[in-house]
Design a protein around this motif. Structure first.
Motif, mmCIF file in Angstrom:
data_model
loop_
_atom_site.group_PDB
_atom_site.id
_atom_site.type_symbol
_atom_site.label_atom_id
_atom_site.label_comp_id
_atom_site.label_asym_id
_atom_site.label_seq_id
_atom_site.Cartn_x
_atom_site.Cartn_y
_atom_site.Cartn_z
ATOM 1 N N GLY A 1 61.550 36.618 31.494
ATOM 2 C CA GLY A 1 61.797 37.982 31.024
ATOM 3 C C GLY A 1 60.684 38.945 31.378
ATOM 4 O O GLY A 1 59.969 38.748 32.363
ATOM 5 N N LEU A 2 60.541 39.970 30.534
ATOM 6 C CA LEU A 2 59.609 41.044 30.869
ATOM 7 C C LEU A 2 58.142 40.620 30.788
ATOM 8 O O LEU A 2 57.286 41.214 31.427
ATOM 9 N N THR A 3 57.855 39.573 30.002
ATOM 10 C CA THR A 3 56.482 39.073 29.910
ATOM 11 C C THR A 3 55.943 38.747 31.304
ATOM 12 O O THR A 3 54.757 38.884 31.583
ATOM 13 N N ALA A 4 56.852 38.314 32.184
ATOM 14 C CA ALA A 4 56.449 37.894 33.531
ATOM 15 C C ALA A 4 55.737 39.007 34.286
ATOM 16 O O ALA A 4 54.892 38.742 35.142
ATOM 17 N N LEU A 5 56.063 40.261 33.955
ATOM 18 C CA LEU A 5 55.440 41.373 34.673
ATOM 19 C C LEU A 5 53.919 41.386 34.487
ATOM 20 O O LEU A 5 53.201 41.958 35.296
ATOM 21 N N TRP A 6 53.443 40.733 33.401
ATOM 22 C CA TRP A 6 51.997 40.671 33.180
ATOM 23 C C TRP A 6 51.290 39.860 34.262
ATOM 24 O O TRP A 6 50.063 39.866 34.340
ATOM 25 N N CYS A 7 52.040 39.151 35.077
ATOM 26 C CA CYS A 7 51.373 38.398 36.143
ATOM 27 C C CYS A 7 50.952 39.330 37.282
ATOM 28 O O CYS A 7 50.118 38.965 38.108
ATOM 29 N N LEU A 8 51.506 40.542 37.321
ATOM 30 C CA LEU A 8 51.173 41.446 38.433
ATOM 31 C C LEU A 8 49.685 41.804 38.480
ATOM 32 O O LEU A 8 49.063 41.683 39.536
ATOM 33 N N PRO A 9 49.081 42.238 37.341
ATOM 34 C CA PRO A 9 47.632 42.467 37.415
ATOM 35 C C PRO A 9 46.881 41.190 37.798
ATOM 36 O O PRO A 9 45.867 41.249 38.496
ATOM 37 N N GLY A 10 47.415 40.047 37.360
ATOM 38 C CA GLY A 10 46.794 38.781 37.735
ATOM 39 C C GLY A 10 46.830 38.565 39.244
ATOM 40 O O GLY A 10 45.852 38.122 39.847
ATOM 41 N N LEU A 11 47.952 38.939 39.860
ATOM 42 C CA LEU A 11 48.072 38.774 41.313
ATOM 43 C C LEU A 11 47.084 39.679 42.047
ATOM 44 O O LEU A 11 46.485 39.283 43.050
ATOM 45 N N VAL A 12 46.906 40.908 41.531
ATOM 46 C CA VAL A 12 45.931 41.817 42.138
ATOM 47 C C VAL A 12 44.533 41.207 42.067
ATOM 48 O O VAL A 12 43.768 41.216 43.040
ATOM 49 N N LEU A 13 44.224 40.645 40.886
ATOM 50 C CA LEU A 13 42.918 40.008 40.704
ATOM 51 C C LEU A 13 42.743 38.849 41.688
ATOM 52 O O LEU A 13 41.687 38.686 42.304
ATOM 53 N N TRP A 14 43.790 38.074 41.857
ATOM 54 C CA TRP A 14 43.734 36.944 42.797
ATOM 55 C C TRP A 14 43.504 37.419 44.220
ATOM 56 O O TRP A 14 42.782 36.795 44.985
ATOM 57 N N LEU A 15 44.141 38.534 44.576
ATOM 58 C CA LEU A 15 43.994 39.047 45.937
ATOM 59 C C LEU A 15 42.537 39.450 46.190
ATOM 60 O O LEU A 15 41.953 39.100 47.224
ATOM 61 N N LEU A 16 41.955 40.155 45.216
ATOM 62 C CA LEU A 16 40.547 40.553 45.348
ATOM 63 C C LEU A 16 39.655 39.317 45.448
ATOM 64 O O LEU A 16 38.748 39.254 46.280
ATOM 65 N N ASP A 17 39.938 38.342 44.580
ATOM 66 C CA ASP A 17 39.132 37.124 44.595
ATOM 67 C C ASP A 17 39.274 36.367 45.914
ATOM 68 O O ASP A 17 38.306 35.792 46.412
ATOM 69 N N SER A 18 40.482 36.366 46.467
ATOM 70 C CA SER A 18 40.690 35.666 47.745
ATOM 71 C C SER A 18 39.835 36.289 48.835
ATOM 72 O O SER A 18 39.214 35.591 49.636
ATOM 73 N N ILE A 19 39.826 37.633 48.862
ATOM 74 C CA ILE A 19 39.008 38.315 49.867
ATOM 75 C C ILE A 19 37.540 37.985 49.647
ATOM 76 O O ILE A 19 36.810 37.640 50.578
ATOM 77 N N ALA A 20 37.117 38.041 48.373
ATOM 78 C CA ALA A 20 35.706 37.796 48.065
ATOM 79 C C ALA A 20 35.290 36.373 48.427
ATOM 80 O O ALA A 20 34.253 36.165 49.059
ATOM 81 N N ILE A 21 36.121 35.401 48.077
ATOM 82 C CA ILE A 21 35.730 34.006 48.341
ATOM 83 C C ILE A 21 35.706 33.750 49.848
ATOM 84 O O ILE A 21 34.875 32.991 50.353
ATOM 85 N N THR A 22 36.616 34.403 50.585
ATOM 86 C CA THR A 22 36.632 34.208 52.035
ATOM 87 C C THR A 22 35.395 34.818 52.673
ATOM 88 O O THR A 22 34.785 34.229 53.564
ATOM 89 N N VAL A 23 34.984 36.001 52.211
ATOM 90 C CA VAL A 23 33.764 36.615 52.723
ATOM 91 C C VAL A 23 32.564 35.721 52.410
ATOM 92 O O VAL A 23 31.749 35.404 53.281
ATOM 93 N N LEU A 24 32.512 35.279 51.145
ATOM 94 C CA LEU A 24 31.354 34.509 50.687
ATOM 95 C C LEU A 24 31.242 33.177 51.428
ATOM 96 O O LEU A 24 30.212 32.870 52.046
ATOM 97 N N LEU A 25 32.319 32.398 51.405
ATOM 98 C CA LEU A 25 32.248 31.068 52.019
ATOM 99 C C LEU A 25 32.262 31.162 53.544
ATOM 100 O O LEU A 25 31.657 30.337 54.219
ATOM 101 N N GLY A 26 32.946 32.182 54.087
ATOM 102 C CA GLY A 26 32.949 32.354 55.539
ATOM 103 C C GLY A 26 31.542 32.599 56.049
ATOM 104 O O GLY A 26 31.117 32.030 57.057
ATOM 105 N N THR A 27 30.804 33.449 55.332
ATOM 106 C CA THR A 27 29.437 33.758 55.720
ATOM 107 C C THR A 27 28.539 32.545 55.580
ATOM 108 O O THR A 27 27.798 32.192 56.498
#
Lengths: 259, 290
Positions: free
Chosen positions: B170-196
């Motif tokens: 149901g509508l509770t699921a929409l709360w995962c959207l901010p979580g997905l944004v956070l994951w996207l930022l974290d993915s970029i950050a971890i790739t920069v960090l570990l890539g370097t």
């Protein structure tokens, strides 16, 4: 196009050094003390570094064609990479204006796991070409490299000759204003070389600025308007081709040149 | 000078003349300016980034029948096998356990592949980096994007399992959207960090590999945190726990407690700051390291 806003390369007191992370600093320092090599040094943080380029300055304007000569390890390829903006200076500045392309190694950044067509497409995207321009390049490369149906096979399945043809056709299909070339580009089998020569000359003529590194002095004589002789990462001599090449020939070990 | 017909004259179309100046970075302002220039160049080449990501995926499954759906198939098989076994081991009902496990494994699969591939983000692109000036964040975008595409294929399994077991968040699921944004930022950050780090220290990939394996078992991925209620407090020190929960809980129709959100944000902020600081400091040296 006036000289003040046309393509240019301006190199000012360029200094490039490579840190050596994987050797033992102690033993390297001993090597230095023994005077075996004068190009190892310590940076301010006391890491051992190889001084690849030291105090290199020159300036090129539209129409200038610079040849680089010097022994192996004199810093020719490093200088080309610094001009291409790949190696950022440890000291000094490099200022380049104009669309630049560098032909530095035989694969020139191709991914061997991808097909020929994919590589062409990626290169066009990197060069920022419009879809229409990309199609023109696509046709041109296919035509020149003569790969037939291999164009849709991964590059790693190509023979050495096919992959050189593709790399060559690809890098010469996009005419840059500033062209940097390393000597591998003059290599190739003789059948291909004749076909390549014409295309290369057309590209060199179309470029506004050429920087070319090679051991084949006859090519420098016919293509370049000035020559820099690099020695141990420093400019040993900079001037007209006849002058510099005469001095270089006088000192350098004899290089076999094609007839 | 007559142009020979051997080379096409693309230069006839007007193109602006790009300019670049490379100089040593002596202060943070210069470093920041160069890093922003890298970001802008990467964004300008977004078509190259997306094409690279798709080409990577196509290349991986070239000549196979299912193509990228192999990922979907293998995830489905793994979930079916693990689900039946672990539901019995933990003494839980399949209806309750399987949707949880499916979501967990799909999310963990994304997280661990991004982290693993991050280590070779720059060192694996050596030939591209040394052939021509390439913005580094473009290579980061390529890794993240191609894993998002794989995640997209795996979401199918989640949808099917949810449908089979009648999970309707149901509508509770929409709360995962901010979580997905956070994951996207974290993915970029971890790739920069570990890539370097991976470009400079070649020991990073095996270290990260073994740490991930440990993290898989000590994080509530295949087991539910409710199984050890007395340990819930200290388990929050595991960043994976909070980060998994901000997406998993809403999709399973549970509310995410503010403290979990807070912790997820703190962990992400630390990761992003660390990655940004490192990238600013060593961006100009990356080409020398790969």
């Amino acid at each position: 196009m006036t000289a003040s806003n046309g393509p240019l390369i301006d190199v000012d007191r360029l200094h490039v050094s490579f840190p050596l992370y994987h050797g033992s600093a102690r033993s390297l320092r001993r090597t230095m003390a023994d005077g075996v090599s004068g190009r190892l040094g310590l940076d301010p943080r006391r890491r051992v570094v190889v001084e690849a380029l030291r105090d290199v300055s020159f300036r090129l304007r539209a129409g200038d064609r610079l040849g680089l000569v010097g022994g192996n390890g004199a810093g020719k390829t490093t200088l080309l990479r610094a001009l291409a903006g790949i190696y950022e200076p440890v000291d000094g500045t490099v200022h380049v204006r104009g669309r630049l392309d560098a032909l530095l190694d035989a694969n020139s950044g191709m991914s061997t796991g991808m097909t020929g067509r994919e590589n062409i497409n990626l290169r066009c995207l990197h060069a920022g070409l419009t879809p229409r321009q990309s199609r023109a390049v696509q046709d041109d490369v296919q035509d020149f490299a003569d790969l037939g149906s291999f164009i849709d096979m991964p590059v790693r399945t190509y023979s050495a000759g096919m992959s050189v043809r593709l790399g060559f056709a690809l890098t010469t299909a996009i005419n840059p204003q500033v062209l940097l070339m390393d000597e591998w580009f003059m290599a190739g089998d003789s059948a291909f070389l004749h076909k390549a020569q014409k295309r290369l000359e057309a590209m060199v003529q179309a470029a506004d600025i050429l920087v070319l590194s090679t051991h084949q002095l006859t090519i420098i004589e016919s293509w370049c308007s000035e020559v820099i002789w690099l020695d141990q990462g420093r400019i040993r001599m900079h001037g007209a081709p006849q002058e510099v090449l005469a001095a270089y020939r006088g000192e350098a070990p004899v290089v076999t040149e094609p007839a | 000078m007559p142009t020979m017909s051997a080379a096409p004259t693309l230069a006839t179309e007007p193109l602006d003349e790009p300019v670049f100046v490379t100089a040593p970075e002596r202060d943070t302002a210069t470093r920041l300016r160069h890093a922003i220039a890298d970001l802008r160049a990467s964004l300008a080449l977004w078509r190259l980034g997306t094409t690279l990501a798709w080409t990577d995926i196509k290349g991986r499954y070239r000549g196979s029948i299912l193509g990228p759906f192999w990922v979907t198939a293998s995830t489905a098989v793994m979930i079916a096998a693990l689900g039946i076994l672990y539901a019995a081991l933990f003494g839980q009902s399949l209806t309750d356990y399987l949707p949880f496990l499916t979501l967990s494994l799909v999310l963990w699969g994304y997280l661990s592949t991004v982290t693993t591939e991050a280590c070779s983000c720059f060192s694996g692109a050596e030939s591209a980096i040394r052939a021509r000036r390439t913005p580094f964040l473009l290579l980061v975008g390529r890794i993240v994007l191609r894993n998002v595409i794989v995640l997209g294929h795996n979401v199918l399994v989640v949808v099917v399992v949810f449908a089979l077991f009648g999970v309707h968040p149901g509508l509770t699921a929409l709360w995962c959207l901010p979580g997905l944004v956070l994951w996207l930022l974290d993915s970029i950050a971890i790739t920069v960090l570990l890539g370097t780090l991976g470009a400079r220290f070649r020991d990073i990939p095996p270290i990260v590999g073994s740490l991930l394996q440990i993290a898989f078992f000590i994080s509530p991925v295949i087991w539910k945190p409710e199984l050890i209620p007395h340990a819930k407090t200290w388990m929050r020190f595991n960043p994976f726990y909070s980060l998994l929960d901000v997406i998993r809980e809403p999709l399973l129709d549970h509310a995410v407690p503010p403290v979990v959100w807070g912790l997820a944000c703190v962990y992400s902020a630390l990761l992003c700051l660390g990655a940004a600081a490192l990238f600013l400091r060593v961006r100009c040296r990356l080409a020398y390291w790969v």
